[in-house]
Enzyme design. Structure first.
Site, PDB file in Angstrom:
ATOM      1  CB  SER A 148      -0.888   0.018   1.244  1.00 30.82           C
ATOM      2  OG  SER A 148      -1.515   1.276   1.368  1.00 30.82           O
ATOM      3  CE1 TYR A 161      -4.416  -2.542   4.673  1.00 28.75           C
ATOM      4  CE2 TYR A 161      -3.636  -0.279   4.475  1.00 28.75           C
ATOM      5  CZ  TYR A 161      -4.069  -1.450   3.890  1.00 28.75           C
ATOM      6  OH  TYR A 161      -4.144  -1.538   2.522  1.00 28.75           O
ATOM      7  CE  LYS A 165      -1.747  -4.047   2.778  1.00 25.54           C
ATOM      8  NZ  LYS A 165      -1.982  -5.170   1.855  1.00 25.54           N
TER       9      LYS A 165
HETATM   10  N1  LIG Z   1      -8.358  -0.318  -2.703  1.00 28.13           N
HETATM   11  C1  LIG Z   1      -7.368   0.468  -2.371  1.00 28.13           C
HETATM   12  O1  LIG Z   1      -7.466   1.706  -2.483  1.00 28.13           O
HETATM   13  C2  LIG Z   1      -6.087  -0.096  -1.821  1.00 28.13           C
HETATM   14  C3  LIG Z   1      -5.054   0.801  -1.538  1.00 28.13           C
HETATM   15  C4  LIG Z   1      -3.847   0.305  -1.062  1.00 28.13           C
HETATM   16  C5  LIG Z   1      -3.686  -1.053  -0.898  1.00 28.13           C
HETATM   17  N2  LIG Z   1      -4.712  -1.897  -1.180  1.00 28.13           N
HETATM   18  C6  LIG Z   1      -4.473  -3.310  -0.970  1.00 28.13           C
HETATM   19  O2  LIG Z   1      -4.855  -4.023  -2.122  1.00 28.13           O
HETATM   20  C7  LIG Z   1      -5.337  -5.316  -1.759  1.00 28.13           C
HETATM   21  C8  LIG Z   1      -6.703  -5.538  -2.337  1.00 28.13           C
HETATM   22  O3  LIG Z   1      -7.555  -4.502  -1.894  1.00 28.13           O
HETATM   23  P1  LIG Z   1      -9.044  -4.304  -2.491  1.00 28.13           P
HETATM   24  O4  LIG Z   1      -9.374  -2.883  -2.281  1.00 28.13           O
HETATM   25  O5  LIG Z   1      -9.126  -4.906  -3.842  1.00 28.13           O
HETATM   26  O6  LIG Z   1      -9.884  -5.186  -1.439  1.00 28.13           O
HETATM   27  P2  LIG Z   1     -11.422  -5.616  -1.414  1.00 28.13           P
HETATM   28  O7  LIG Z   1     -12.142  -5.154  -2.638  1.00 28.13           O
HETATM   29  O8  LIG Z   1     -11.910  -5.208  -0.073  1.00 28.13           O
HETATM   30  O9  LIG Z   1     -11.311  -7.216  -1.481  1.00 28.13           O
HETATM   31  C9  LIG Z   1     -10.645  -7.868  -0.457  1.00 28.13           C
HETATM   32  C10 LIG Z   1     -10.416  -9.315  -0.829  1.00 28.13           C
HETATM   33  O10 LIG Z   1      -9.660  -9.927   0.237  1.00 28.13           O
HETATM   34  C11 LIG Z   1     -10.401 -11.018   0.782  1.00 28.13           C
HETATM   35  N3  LIG Z   1     -10.190 -11.073   2.216  1.00 28.13           N
HETATM   36  C12 LIG Z   1     -10.382 -10.092   3.122  1.00 28.13           C
HETATM   37  N4  LIG Z   1     -10.095 -10.535   4.365  1.00 28.13           N
HETATM   38  C13 LIG Z   1      -9.721 -11.839   4.242  1.00 28.13           C
HETATM   39  C14 LIG Z   1      -9.338 -12.853   5.149  1.00 28.13           C
HETATM   40  N5  LIG Z   1      -9.286 -12.647   6.463  1.00 28.13           N
HETATM   41  N6  LIG Z   1      -9.044 -14.073   4.658  1.00 28.13           N
HETATM   42  C15 LIG Z   1      -9.114 -14.317   3.337  1.00 28.13           C
HETATM   43  N7  LIG Z   1      -9.471 -13.393   2.422  1.00 28.13           N
HETATM   44  C16 LIG Z   1      -9.785 -12.182   2.866  1.00 28.13           C
HETATM   45  C17 LIG Z   1     -11.854 -10.740   0.410  1.00 28.13           C
HETATM   46  O11 LIG Z   1     -12.568 -11.959   0.382  1.00 28.13           O
HETATM   47  P3  LIG Z   1     -14.192 -12.005   0.557  1.00 28.13           P
HETATM   48  O12 LIG Z   1     -14.795 -11.450  -0.681  1.00 28.13           O
HETATM   49  O13 LIG Z   1     -14.500 -13.419   0.769  1.00 28.13           O
HETATM   50  O14 LIG Z   1     -14.481 -11.125   1.733  1.00 28.13           O
HETATM   51  C18 LIG Z   1     -11.697 -10.098  -0.959  1.00 28.13           C
HETATM   52  O15 LIG Z   1     -11.516 -11.068  -1.953  1.00 28.13           O
HETATM   53  C19 LIG Z   1      -5.291  -5.356  -0.242  1.00 28.13           C
HETATM   54  O16 LIG Z   1      -4.095  -5.950   0.186  1.00 28.13           O
HETATM   55  C20 LIG Z   1      -5.278  -3.889   0.160  1.00 28.13           C
HETATM   56  O17 LIG Z   1      -4.675  -3.700   1.405  1.00 28.13           O
HETATM   57  C21 LIG Z   1      -5.910  -1.449  -1.640  1.00 28.13           C
END
Ligand SMILES: NC(=O)c1ccc[n+]([C@@H]2O[C@H](COP(=O)([O-])OP(=O)(O)OC[C@H]3O[C@@H](n4cnc5c(N)ncnc54)[C@H](OP(=O)(O)O)[C@@H]3O)[C@@H](O)[C@H]2O)c1
Length: 256
Positions: A148, A161, A165
């Site tokens: 992140s 968090y 990371k």
């Molecule tokens: N979106 C952003 O702006 C952003 C920014 C910086 C970093 N990131 C990073 O990018 C990655 C993806 O983010 P996203 O925004 O695409 O997330 P998201 O849309 O919230 O999706 C999260 C995914 O992770 C799974 N998950 C969550 N908790 C879990 C657990 N305890 N065990 C197994 N699976 C779990 C969820 O499964 P279910 O569907 O079954 O719940 C889902 O498939 C993450 O590492 C996040 O920290 C995102």
């Protein structure tokens, strides 16, 4: 090797954690489009995971779905074993799932702190431990963690968090040196603000969204697909001479 061959993942097996939605789903789809047999993953079975699997199979018919809460003891290694069992091999491991809880630093309870470290750091290390023996045998492996922009710019209400990371990125540099001689690259992809389910609520506040956009040199939020191209580079032969990097896909938000 020509440009198309660089990105050809035919014959490779891949697991993308947290690929039922968001960034993970876009990465899983990209890997499948390049020919990899992909294991999509979510906490539990459900409509979103089924839809992700159907999308992946439209490009690469050998796709499978695996499930498990990565915050639970023993589950990370079991999820890797399930993926290897179903695909027959695992060459590419993308550690994308994460737990993210907002709370002012002085009120974070121990259980929330531990949950985020378990999912975002401990599970990743355990999955790498489970996946590397197979990669080692094939003398080819790609490990990609999703970090992140908060590694550099921690949000005041996400102290654990952000730290998880940063710890993960440190592990990437450590393991990149140790696994390089075995043909295994280890890299981190650090997204900025990407429009996914996890920040829909926060960005629904127009004034907040405008303030955040001002912090981004490209003045726009990213889309999940914006992370897929960078992931393909780091998970294919196109990235065979890249290891230990921290690639920001953030519109410049992480710049000092
Ligand atoms: N979106 C952003 O702006 C952003 C920014 C910086 C970093 N990131 C990073 O990018 C990655 C993806 O983010 P996203 O925004 O695409 O997330 P998201 O849309 O919230 O999706 C999260 C995914 O992770 C799974 N998950 C969550 N908790 C879990 C657990 N305890 N065990 C197994 N699976 C779990 C969820 O499964 P279910 O569907 O079954 O719940 C889902 O498939 C993450 O590492 C996040 O920290 C995102």
């Amino acid at each position: 090797m020509g440009a198309r061959e660089f990105f050809d993942l035919g014959g490779r097996g891949a697991l993308v954690t947290g690929s039922s939605r968001g960034i993970g789903r876009a990465i899983a789809l990209g890997l499948a489009e390049c020919g990899a047999a992909v294991a999509v993953h979510g906490t539990r079975p459900g409509g979103a995971l089924d839809a992700a699997l159907a999308e992946v199979r439209a490009h690469s018919p050998r796709g499978v779905a695996v499930t498990g809460d990565l915050g639970e003891i023993g589950v990370p290694a079991r999820v890797v074993a399930d993926a290897i069992g179903a695909l027959g091999r695992l060459d590419i491991l993308v550690l994308n799932a994460s737990a993210q809880i907002r709370r002012p630093w002085d009120g974070v309870p121990r259980e929330e702190s531990e949950l985020q470290m378990r999912v975002n750091f401990h599970a990743g290390l355990e999955m790498i431990q489970a996946a590397v023996p197979g990669m080692r045998a094939g003398k080819w492996g790609r490990i990609l963690t999703v970090g992140s922009v908060q590694q550099r710019r921690p949000h005041p209400d996400m102290v654990v968090y952000a730290a998880s990371k940063a710890a993960q990125e440190n592990m990437v540099r450590n393991l990149a040196k140790q696994l390089g001689p075995e043909g295994i690259t280890v890299n981190n992809l650090a997204p900025g603000v990407i429009l996914t389910d996890r920040n829909t609520d926060a960005l629904a506040d127009g004034a907040y969204a405008a303030r955040v956009r001002e912090l981004i040199p490209l003045r726009a939020f990213g889309e999940a697909g914006d992370c897929a191209g960078a992931a393909l580079l780091l998970c294919s032969d196109a990235g065979r001479y890249i290891t230990g990097v921290d690639l920001f896909v953030d519109g410049g938000m992480g710049l000092p």
